[in-house]
Enzyme design. Structure first.
Site, short mmCIF file in Angstrom:
data_model
loop_
_atom_site.label_atom_id
_atom_site.label_comp_id
_atom_site.label_asym_id
_atom_site.label_seq_id
_atom_site.Cartn_x
_atom_site.Cartn_y
_atom_site.Cartn_z
N ARG A 182 0.86 -1.20 0.00
CA ARG A 182 0.00 0.00 0.00
C ARG A 182 0.88 1.24 0.00
O ARG A 182 0.64 2.21 -0.68
CB ARG A 182 -0.96 0.01 1.19
CG ARG A 182 -1.70 1.32 1.32
CD ARG A 182 -2.92 1.33 2.24
NE ARG A 182 -2.91 0.40 3.33
CZ ARG A 182 -2.18 0.52 4.45
NH1 ARG A 182 -1.37 1.56 4.60
NH2 ARG A 182 -2.23 -0.40 5.39
N TYR A 215 -16.83 16.30 -15.78
CA TYR A 215 -17.06 14.85 -15.82
C TYR A 215 -18.11 14.49 -14.75
O TYR A 215 -18.00 14.92 -13.59
CB TYR A 215 -15.75 14.11 -15.57
CG TYR A 215 -15.92 12.62 -15.52
CD1 TYR A 215 -16.15 11.89 -16.69
CD2 TYR A 215 -15.88 11.92 -14.32
CE1 TYR A 215 -16.33 10.53 -16.65
CE2 TYR A 215 -16.06 10.55 -14.28
CZ TYR A 215 -16.28 9.86 -15.45
OH TYR A 215 -16.46 8.51 -15.39
N ASP A 248 -7.74 18.67 -14.50
CA ASP A 248 -8.01 17.31 -14.96
C ASP A 248 -7.56 17.24 -16.42
O ASP A 248 -8.18 17.83 -17.30
CB ASP A 248 -9.51 17.00 -14.81
CG ASP A 248 -9.87 15.58 -15.23
OD1 ASP A 248 -9.12 14.98 -16.02
OD2 ASP A 248 -10.94 15.09 -14.81
N LYS A 267 -8.26 6.19 -19.51
CA LYS A 267 -8.60 6.67 -20.85
C LYS A 267 -7.38 6.62 -21.77
O LYS A 267 -6.85 5.56 -21.99
CB LYS A 267 -9.22 8.07 -20.74
CG LYS A 267 -10.25 8.22 -19.60
CD LYS A 267 -11.50 7.40 -19.82
CE LYS A 267 -12.40 7.30 -18.59
NZ LYS A 267 -12.80 8.56 -17.98
C1 LIG Z 1 -13.22 8.98 -16.71
C2 LIG Z 1 -12.91 10.31 -16.20
C3 LIG Z 1 -12.74 10.54 -14.82
C4 LIG Z 1 -12.90 9.45 -13.80
O1 LIG Z 1 -11.95 8.45 -13.93
P1 LIG Z 1 -12.21 6.89 -13.58
O2 LIG Z 1 -10.93 6.26 -13.94
O3 LIG Z 1 -13.38 6.43 -14.40
O4 LIG Z 1 -12.52 6.83 -12.11
C5 LIG Z 1 -12.43 11.82 -14.42
N1 LIG Z 1 -12.31 12.84 -15.31
C6 LIG Z 1 -12.48 12.65 -16.63
C7 LIG Z 1 -12.34 13.81 -17.55
C8 LIG Z 1 -12.79 11.40 -17.12
O5 LIG Z 1 -12.98 11.23 -18.44
#
Ligand SMILES: *Cc1c(COP(=O)(O)O)cnc(C)c1O
Length: 381
Positions: free
Chosen positions: A46, A98, A170, A195
């Site tokens: 962890r 998001y 983000d 992604k």
């Molecule tokens: C998918 C996504 C998230 C969340 O991420 P997860 O891996 O699904 O928890 C946050 N911000 C954006 C822009 C995203 O596309």
């Protein structure tokens, strides 16, 4: 080291015990101690795991940061970053956000006494009236989802520094291949590695990257205390995915441009939202802060008919109807009935999420197949 070398080499050396070129999957929870406290730098997975630590060094290098921390999902990274705050603190966030981030802000953290203001940041002066002595953080997503609005990170960082706030960006949609927020003055970059970074739709993971040692120390404390860490196998998969990030992104951008141009000239298509189009309202900001424009495109149909949009997304072959984005394969989505279904029609239409809006994550397949696929699906309406 240039970007396309960092993706393959940054943070990585041959394994000291065997000489393995690829970072091994250290599938272990614990590590030998010769005598209490006498170990090789690892005590418990962890707290630290060599496969995860290699990935963390790699993403820190890609974002021109100093510290990288990986989490079990993008939302676990959001969770850790908001835990830097205390009850009574206020956050100013982009309004085209998001959905999962909006949900954790409003349904989880508001219960813990943190207040969120959702503001359209395309016009930076909109922020002024929300800043007060309790404001601690600005949260920005750019490009935004699904409208592909572009927010000026440098302008945000000026406001943020002036008011001693923490600016979080983000960077999931752009990736560091297209945009490096820390270079533009952001304090923390957040990622859903699920992604484009992972890139193969086979892992869920998140990350936070920063330069500042004090922020990193707090984030590490939260990562270790709250425990939302990814496993070594998933860390290995994301490391492998990142090795082709620069090549994949190049193709996503090329295909994105072709598809945006095709849609823009199509008689059944009304508006196309892609930051590389000169008609995009934030084109000049996009051109300044991004190296290229990516493979995310939204568009709506002439007549704005819900059933037409459903016909199109139900008739594509290569654009698979699914949530998520950023994989090598093309995906399409219908925000009004999928990701944004929980938002009342009047509210979502204010930000442009109309009934016929379709969002594409353009993959890296052959461009002719992708164009033909959309052409035949559009011919069904
Ligand atoms: C998918 C996504 C998230 C969340 O991420 P997860 O891996 O699904 O928890 C946050 N911000 C954006 C822009 C995203 O596309």
């Amino acid at each position: 080291m240039k970007f396309g070398t960092k993706t393959i080499h940054a943070g990585q050396t041959a394994d000291p015990t065997t000489g393995a070129i690829m970072t091994p999957i250290y599938q272990t929870s614990t590590y030998i101690q010769k005598s209490p406290g006498d170990h090789k730098g690892f005590e418990y997975s962890r707290t630290g795991n060599p496969t995860r630590n290699t990935l963390e060094k790699n993403i820190a290098a890609l974002e021109n940061g100093k510290h990288g921390l990986c989490f079990g999902s993008g939302l676990a990274a959001v969770d850790a970053i908001i835990k830097l705050l205390s009850p009574g603190d206020e956050v100013i966030s982009t309004n085209d956000l998001y959905g999962g981030t909006y949900r954790i802000f409003t349904k989880v953290f508001e219960n813990f006494g943190i207040k969120f203001h959702f503001v359209g940041m395309e016009n930076i002066s909109n922020l002024d009236s929300y800043i007060n002595s309790k404001t601690k953080m600005i949260w920005a997503e750019t490009p935004t989802n699904p409208m592909l609005n572009i927010i000026d990170i440098k302008a945000l960082s000026i406001i943020s520094k002036k008011n001693k706030l923490t600016l979080v960006v983000d960077n999931t949609f752009a990736t560091p291949f297209l945009q490096r927020p820390l270079d533009l003055g952001a304090d923390i970059v957040m990622h859903s590695l699920t992604k484009y970074m992972g890139g193969h739709s086979d892992v869920v993971m998140g990350a936070a990257i920063c330069k500042d040692d004090a922020i990193a120390e707090k984030l590490f404390f939260i990562q270790n205390s709250c425990g939302a860490v990814p496993g070594p196998m998933d860390s290995f998969l994301v490391l492998r995915g990142i090795k082709t990030l620069h090549i994949r992104m190049q193709r996503h951008c090329e295909n994105g441009k072709e598809i945006a141009t095709f849609l823009n000239n199509h008689p059944k298509v009304d508006k196309v939202y892609w930051p590389g189009l000169k008609t995009h309202p934030n084109y000049s900001v996009a051109k300044n802060q991004m190296d290229n424009f990516g493979g995310m495109i939204s568009f709506n149909l002439i007549g704005n008919n819900l059933n037409d949009a459903i016909t199109v997304v139900s008739n594509t072959h290569y654009f698979t109807l699914a949530e998520s984005l950023g994989g090598v394969e093309s995906l399409c989505g219908h925000p009004a009935s999928m990701t944004h279904a929980a938002i009342p029609k009047i509210e979502r239409e204010k930000t442009g999420v109309v009934d016929s809006l379709i969002r594409l994550s353009v993959g890296i397949e052959d461009i002719n197949d992708l164009v033909n696929d959309l052409e035949q699906a559009l011919s069904k309406i």
